[in-house]
Design a protein around this motif. Structure first.
Motif, PDB file in Angstrom:
ATOM      1  N   HIS A 108       0.806  -1.219   0.000  1.00 44.25           N
ATOM      2  CA  HIS A 108       0.000   0.000   0.000  1.00 44.25           C
ATOM      3  C   HIS A 108       0.838   1.268   0.000  1.00 44.25           C
ATOM      4  N   MET A 111      -0.058   5.249  -1.465  1.00 42.24           N
ATOM      5  CA  MET A 111      -1.380   5.778  -1.126  1.00 42.24           C
ATOM      6  C   MET A 111      -1.250   6.892  -0.097  1.00 42.24           C
ATOM      7  N   PHE A 116      -5.712   5.023   2.073  1.00 39.64           N
ATOM      8  CA  PHE A 116      -5.480   3.713   2.681  1.00 39.64           C
ATOM      9  C   PHE A 116      -6.596   3.355   3.653  1.00 39.64           C
ATOM     10  N   LYS A 119      -9.708   2.342   1.824  1.00 38.20           N
ATOM     11  CA  LYS A 119      -9.560   1.014   1.230  1.00 38.20           C
ATOM     12  C   LYS A 119      -9.666  -0.073   2.297  1.00 38.20           C
ATOM     13  N   GLU A 167      -1.930   2.323  10.717  1.00 41.01           N
ATOM     14  CA  GLU A 167      -3.035   2.916   9.963  1.00 41.01           C
ATOM     15  C   GLU A 167      -4.127   1.897   9.679  1.00 41.01           C
ATOM     16  N   LYS A 204       1.999   7.343   2.100  1.00 37.80           N
ATOM     17  CA  LYS A 204       2.744   6.218   2.647  1.00 37.80           C
ATOM     18  C   LYS A 204       3.883   5.822   1.707  1.00 37.80           C
TER      19      LYS A 204
END
Length: 314
Positions: A108, A111, A116, A119, A167, A204
């Motif tokens: 990920h 993003m 994130f 998602k 996260e 990220k």
């Protein structure tokens, strides 16, 4: 007692926890602890929800790792990436936890934090455990959710201190456990701030910042909380340093392990679970002063009969 922890069987574990809370909350008592110092820390995977046969975030990453490897085939030289692409959970289970989580975090990268979380919430809203068929969020342990509520009602601040991605856990911790994002500490990738018009967003990166496991949990507790906890709960050797750190301070304090010994209602495993073994802690809990909660004997039930999915937006 029953009003607060109805899914706990009467016995030593329940009475010891309740007795501890009563003592630290008794104004004027010798064990009284001011509310500001009532810090409780909990591991997440295997402590607050089901982690077997693989941590939930690993399943979250499985769908994305194919895309990443297509872009960079050289990643297949790394055992964890190859095992994920092959869907080889047995191979993943033999690898060190930090190695397994490398592709989890990498999938990920790029993003923004907001992208994130959106998602992750969308995935959690519908994703189901491949073994038992229920939503992953239905794998939260009812007795532990009751314990979080019980401590919160007695002016404890409850924190999650997890090896999972910070996260990812922040995407559901408040709706599932009542723990706000600022009280979640976890593994992190590095991020960079970008100016987009009048806004600044955080993006990220693939580079690992902190892998929040074993002694690193203690470091991050000191860094992010600034107080030594007086209550801690974990389920593996990855939590041992956090439990011992909690017990090492002055005054009343408690630390607990959850032992997965219930193959009928959940799973039975400990030292043989290579991804997150419970060996040293199991062998030396009594020596270290750590209590052990038996899922099989101390809990009346493990899961809610019904549970709502995580909302896709929050």
């Amino acid at each position: 007692m029953d009003a607060w922890l109805p899914s706990w069987n009467e016995g030593t574990a329940k009475s010891t926890i309740v007795g501890f809370v009563d003592r630290v909350c008794a104004t004027g008592g010798s064990d009284f602890v001011p509310p500001a110092e009532r810090i409780a820390v909990f591991d997440n995977d295997g402590t607050l929800w089901c982690e077997y046969p693989m941590q939930v975030q690993v399943f979250f990453a499985l769908a994305e790792v194919h895309r990443l490897v297509t872009q960079n085939p050289g990643l297949l030289a790394k055992p964890a990436f190859k095992a994920m692409v092959d869907g080889d959970l047995k191979a993943l289970a033999t690898l060190p936890k930090k190695e397994v989580f490398e592709p989890v975090f990498a999938t990920h990268a790029g993003m923004t934090v907001d992208e994130f979380r959106t998602k992750a919430r969308a995935w959690l809203h519908a994703a189901r455990h491949p073994g038992v068929g229920q939503l992953f969020t239905q794998g939260a342990f009812t007795p532990m959710r009751e314990l979080l509520d019980y401590l919160g009602a007695h002016q404890f601040r409850t924190y999650i201190v997890t090896g999972g991605g910070v996260e990812f856990v922040r995407a559901f911790a408040e709706s599932l456990y009542g723990i706000p994002p600022e009280q979640v500490i976890g593994s992190s990738t590095r991020m960079q701030a970008e100016v987009q018009g009048k806004d600044i967003v955080l993006r990220k990166r693939a580079e690992l910042g902190s892998f929040d496991d074993r002694e690193e949990k203690v470091v991050n507790i000191a860094l992010h909380i600034g107080r030594r906890p007086i209550f801690a709960f974990g389920n593996s050797d990855g939590d041992l340093a956090m439990l011992r750190y909690t017990l090492g301070g002055p005054g009343p304090r408690q630390a607990w392990y959850l032992h997965h010994d219930d193959s009928e209602r959940e799973f039975a495993y400990d030292r043989e679970f290579k991804l997150s073994p419970f060996a040293e802690g199991l062998d030396h809990a009594n020596e270290y002063g750590i209590g052990v909660v038996s899922m099989k004997h101390d809990w009346q039930r493990v899961f809610d009969d019904h549970a709502d999915a995580i909302p896709e937006t929050a």
